[in-house]
Each structure stands twice: as C-alpha cells, then as structure tokens.
Write an enzyme that holds these catalytic residues in place. Structure first.
Site, PDB file in Angstrom:
ATOM      1  N   LYS A 123       0.846  -1.207   0.000  1.00  0.00           N
ATOM      2  CA  LYS A 123       0.000   0.000   0.000  1.00  0.00           C
ATOM      3  C   LYS A 123       0.870   1.241   0.000  1.00  0.00           C
ATOM      4  O   LYS A 123       1.846   1.321   0.751  1.00  0.00           O
ATOM      5  CB  LYS A 123      -0.862   0.013   1.281  1.00  0.00           C
ATOM      6  CG  LYS A 123      -1.838   1.175   1.362  1.00  0.00           C
ATOM      7  CD  LYS A 123      -3.092   0.888   0.574  1.00  0.00           C
ATOM      8  CE  LYS A 123      -4.009   2.112   0.457  1.00  0.00           C
ATOM      9  NZ  LYS A 123      -3.603   3.012  -0.650  1.00  0.00           N
ATOM     10  N   LYS A 171       4.965   2.403   8.625  1.00  0.00           N
ATOM     11  CA  LYS A 171       3.796   3.220   8.984  1.00  0.00           C
ATOM     12  C   LYS A 171       2.559   2.344   9.163  1.00  0.00           C
ATOM     13  O   LYS A 171       1.839   2.446  10.160  1.00  0.00           O
ATOM     14  CB  LYS A 171       3.564   4.253   7.869  1.00  0.00           C
ATOM     15  CG  LYS A 171       2.606   5.365   8.191  1.00  0.00           C
ATOM     16  CD  LYS A 171       2.303   6.249   6.962  1.00  0.00           C
ATOM     17  CE  LYS A 171       3.530   6.873   6.327  1.00  0.00           C
ATOM     18  NZ  LYS A 171       3.193   7.880   5.292  1.00  0.00           N
ATOM     19  N   LYS A 185       5.343   2.230  -2.932  1.00  0.00           N
ATOM     20  CA  LYS A 185       5.278   3.602  -3.430  1.00  0.00           C
ATOM     21  C   LYS A 185       5.485   3.572  -4.925  1.00  0.00           C
ATOM     22  O   LYS A 185       6.156   2.671  -5.455  1.00  0.00           O
ATOM     23  CB  LYS A 185       6.367   4.455  -2.790  1.00  0.00           C
ATOM     24  CG  LYS A 185       6.028   5.926  -2.769  1.00  0.00           C
ATOM     25  CD  LYS A 185       4.964   6.189  -1.714  1.00  0.00           C
ATOM     26  CE  LYS A 185       4.858   7.633  -1.332  1.00  0.00           C
ATOM     27  NZ  LYS A 185       4.201   7.731  -0.010  1.00  0.00           N
ATOM     28  N   THR A 243      -4.813  13.100   6.023  1.00  0.00           N
ATOM     29  CA  THR A 243      -3.423  13.233   6.468  1.00  0.00           C
ATOM     30  C   THR A 243      -3.313  14.450   7.388  1.00  0.00           C
ATOM     31  O   THR A 243      -2.683  14.393   8.456  1.00  0.00           O
ATOM     32  CB  THR A 243      -2.475  13.376   5.257  1.00  0.00           C
ATOM     33  OG1 THR A 243      -2.770  12.335   4.330  1.00  0.00           O
ATOM     34  CG2 THR A 243      -1.033  13.286   5.681  1.00  0.00           C
ATOM     35  N   SER A 255      -7.244   5.688   3.952  1.00  0.00           N
ATOM     36  CA  SER A 255      -7.180   4.857   2.743  1.00  0.00           C
ATOM     37  C   SER A 255      -7.629   3.431   3.069  1.00  0.00           C
ATOM     38  O   SER A 255      -8.371   2.804   2.321  1.00  0.00           O
ATOM     39  CB  SER A 255      -5.744   4.794   2.208  1.00  0.00           C
ATOM     40  OG  SER A 255      -5.475   5.883   1.363  1.00  0.00           O
TER      41      SER A 255
HETATM   42  N1  GLU Z   1       0.838   9.065   0.168  1.00  0.00           N
HETATM   43  C1  GLU Z   1       0.332   8.959   1.507  1.00  0.00           C
HETATM   44  C2  GLU Z   1       1.462   8.569   2.452  1.00  0.00           C
HETATM   45  O1  GLU Z   1       2.615   8.795   2.164  1.00  0.00           O
HETATM   46  C3  GLU Z   1      -0.874   8.042   1.587  1.00  0.00           C
HETATM   47  C4  GLU Z   1      -0.625   6.643   1.145  1.00  0.00           C
HETATM   48  C5  GLU Z   1      -1.920   5.812   1.067  1.00  0.00           C
HETATM   49  O2  GLU Z   1      -2.966   6.303   1.410  1.00  0.00           O
HETATM   50  O3  GLU Z   1      -1.805   4.671   0.640  1.00  0.00           O
HETATM   51  O4  GLU Z   1       1.241   8.112   3.538  1.00  0.00           O
END
Ligand code: GLU
Length: 425
Positions: A82, A106, A118, A202, A358
């Site tokens: 994810k 995370k 990513k 966020t 998410s």
């Molecule tokens: N891009 C965001 C992060 O760095 C969200 C990633 C997501 O929701 O999968 O945490």
C-alpha cells in the site's frame, strides 16, 4: 533514453539516495534495538519487488516524450502492498524505495493489515496539459498493471497526484479487468467509491498528533507550516480551527508571516486563485528559510524530504516538530534536535492519517458499504491515538526518541510477521 518534460517547478532538489540512506539508517537503529539477525535485516532493507518502466507520452504538438516511472513494493508480509503515487521531476528509484519502506513501517505502526509500496513518475505535472497528464497516467498504470490490484498493491495520492489521478487509475484497471474495481486505489472521488474524510485525512492526523504531543490547550499555541499543499494547507486550517495561531507558512512561491495569526481560510482562497502564498496581502513576506528559525511552539514540515538538515537544525527554535511530509528530517538533524530537547513526532506516525483513511476506504469498497464521516473520523482518531500512546510509552520506557520508538514498533511487527510465516520454500 529519458527526455525531460518542460518543468515549471523551481529546483527542489530531493536527493533520492539521501532519503534511502536515512531510511536505512533508521531501520538499522531499530534492528539493533530489536536484536534482529543479519539475514532478516537484509530482508527488511531490500524491497521485495521493484519495477522501473519507460512511459511514452504523446504531447499535444505531436511530439513523443518518454518519462521514467517506478513502483516499489517494499514488503508484503502483513498484507497487500500500500502506498501513494508521486509525480515529481526529482523522483527516482532510490526515493521511491525509501518512501515504500516508510510505508511498511507506517502501516505496521498504526496496525493496519498492509505492507508498504510507493510509485513515482519523474515528471512535473504542471508542465503537462490535463489530456497529456491523463494519457501519461493511464500508460504508466498499464506498464505496472501486473503488480497492482485490490489484493496485491493499492496506490493512492501523494505529491503531484490527486483524486482525478486515482479516478483515471481506477478506470484503466477496471477496463482491463472487464468490470469496476473500486478497491484498486484509494483517495478516489466520492462518486467512484471514495470515503468521506479521505481528502483531509493526512492533515487531520497531523492535527491529532500535534495536539496529543502538545499535551495542553492549543489556545494561542503558535505554529509555522512549511509547504502549503494538500497536507500543509489543511493541517494549518485544522490547527487554527483547534485554537492554534498559525503565524507563518511557506510554499514554492514564497513565505508569509503574521504575528497575530494568519487568516488560514483567506490564505487558502488566495492560493486557489493565485497559485501560491506569495503576494497574500494580509501578511508580511518572508524568506522561505526564515520559517525554520521562527520562535514558534510547533513547526510542521509538510513538503518534501530533506527539509531539516544539519545545516538548519541548530537554528530551529520550535520545541515540537510534527512531520506532515515523509522524510523531512535527516538523521544528522535528528541528533541535533534530540540533543537540544526538541520533540519530533515522526512522519510514520504524524502523517499516518492518510493511509489510515485509505484503509477505511478500501474496507468500505471490499464490503460495498459506506460509513458516515463520523464513523470514519472516530476510527481515524482511535488508530492515531493508539499508535501515539504506544510510541510515546516505548520511547519513555527505553529512553528512545519518538522516531526510534515508532520504528522499533513498526519494524518489530514486520519482523515478527516474517518469523511467524517462515521462509518459502
Ligand atoms: N501518500 C500517503 C502517504 O505517504 C498516503 C498513502 C496511502 O494512502 O496509501 O502516507
């Protein structure tokens, strides 16, 4: 061959290698605390899958450009990979790998059943028309199609991408599958199965983390925010709504200051109209670097990696830093801040609100049922505060910084998953 797409973004040099070095250093410290053996350390230090693709883009004038795209799945031991998708001219495989690794820790830290991934495309989206951007997004997704899916790897917005990007991804994947698959991406528009509360998630998480770390009434607490984009602007808004005084913000166009507190809603309207904070009439202009030196209670870096380094960490006067961005503080800066008694709520904790919602969006998609904004907000708050309490308790117990403690928890959970699963074959 890589052809540069014209860029309007000033040189925001984010060294991908430096970000990866930081991530590896943090992993090393956690592995040391956990007493992990060398084999497992190497497993955790290396991505399980890493794909680089060349994305051809037909420009409006008929030219053909080729840009580099990446998708890295760092770890899938706790669930599907994810993580967001970034469109930025400075992105490279090292940066994307670092960001994927941070996603792994995370998700484990906040207790959601995902691994980390990513994606990135080395392009300035502001240099493309909407149609060029759509073609590029669809072609990039087509190139990485075998990797993604609701049970495999679920992209989401990051720097330079938004819900429109996610809608194109959902459509490209669904057309290839033959039916609609909303769960393949999160951060979608509401009409396509998005979740209430995802857009500001966020930033809401940053607010929750900041208020928890403050441990006192937010009334009159002064705040400076570096980066006034998707995360920074709403984090400033939510902190102001809670009673804080947001005195300074910066973005790529400049920085503005108002000692009595900025009108954050007014500033957001100005940015929507003009494209940046520069020129906001109800505040004084300031050099971007000066923002880090302000005598404020809370500093929120919400832009890119490597913003706080050994070059400016000495000059930071804020007692609390809450990382809205991923990787804004280098390990050298971390040491300086810790020695000076500055508390840092690390990225993998402070900005986890995005991936938490998410996850909630994906759960709603998988059961084809939607929750109210109240339910989403409550679950977000619970998961954020649980992780915050766990990290602060471990930090106090072992005499660690909050970043070290958060990594020990995140890395420890992933290591445990590896140990329980064993190695195939
Ligand atoms: N891009 C965001 C992060 O760095 C969200 C990633 C997501 O929701 O999968 O945490």
């Amino acid at each position: 061959m890589s052809i540069m797409v014209p860029s309007k973004t000033p040189a925001l040099i984010t060294s991908g290698r430096q970000a990866l070095d930081s991530a590896l250093h943090q992993l090393d410290q956690a592995a040391e605390q956990l007493g992990l053996d060398d084999g497992l350390r190497t497993m955790l230090a290396t991505p399980r899958r890493s794909l680089t693709v060349s994305v051809p883009v037909r420009r409006e004038d008929g030219r053909l450009d080729v840009v580099q795209g990446f998708r890295v799945q760092h770890n899938v031991s706790r669930g599907p990979a994810k993580g967001g998708l970034r469109f930025h001219p400075g992105t490279d495989i090292h940066e994307v790998t670092a960001l994927a690794m941070w996603m792994t820790w995370k998700c484990a830290l906040v207790g959601i059943p995902y691994g980390g991934a990513k994606g990135g495309v080395a392009v300035d989206p502001a240099g493309l028309t909407t149609r060029e951007l759509e073609r590029m997004t669809r072609r990039y997704i087509n190139e990485i199609l075998p990797l993604i899916g609701p049970e495999k790897d679920i992209p989401a917005p990051d720097v330079g991408t938004d819900e429109q990007t996610m809608a194109w991804i959902m459509d490209t994947y669904s057309v290839n599958t033959g039916y609609s698959v909303p769960g393949v991406v999160t951060g979608k528009p509401m009409t396509l199965g998005g979740s209430l509360g995802r857009t500001g998630a966020t930033s809401r998480g940053v607010q929750i983390a900041a208020l928890a770390a403050l441990g006192r009434s937010p009334e009159g607490v002064t705040v400076a925010v570096q980066g006034f984009g998707k995360v920074g602007a709403l984090a400033a808004q939510y902190l102001a709504d809670a009673g804080c005084k947001v005195v300074a913000v910066s973005d790529v166009t400049g920085a503005v200051y108002a000692g009595g507190g900025l009108d954050v809603a007014g500033l957001r309207a100005w940015v929507a109209e003009s494209g940046g904070v520069r020129g906001f009439r109800h505040a004084d202009a300031m050099a971007q670097d000066e923002l880090f030196e302000l005598d404020v209670d809370v500093l929120v870096p919400a832009a890119l990696e490597g913003a706080i380094t050994e070059a400016n960490a000495h000059r930071i006067r804020a007692r609390l830093i809450v990382e809205g961005a991923n990787g804004p503080t280098t390990p050298e800066a971390d040491e300086i801040l810790a020695a000076g008694g500055t508390m840092v709520v690390p990225d993998i904790l402070a900005n986890a609100g995005g991936v938490i919602v998410s996850y909630l969006e994906w759960v709603q998609n998988m059961q084809a049922y939607s929750w109210s904004s109240g339910e989403v907000e409550l679950k977000l708050r619970d998961l954020m505060l649980n992780a915050f309490t766990e990290a602060t308790s471990l930090a106090a117990e072992r005499g660690l910084t909050l970043r070290q403690a958060a990594h020990v928890i995140g890395v420890g959970r992933v290591a445990e998953a590896h140990q329980m699963r064993g190695l195939y074959p």
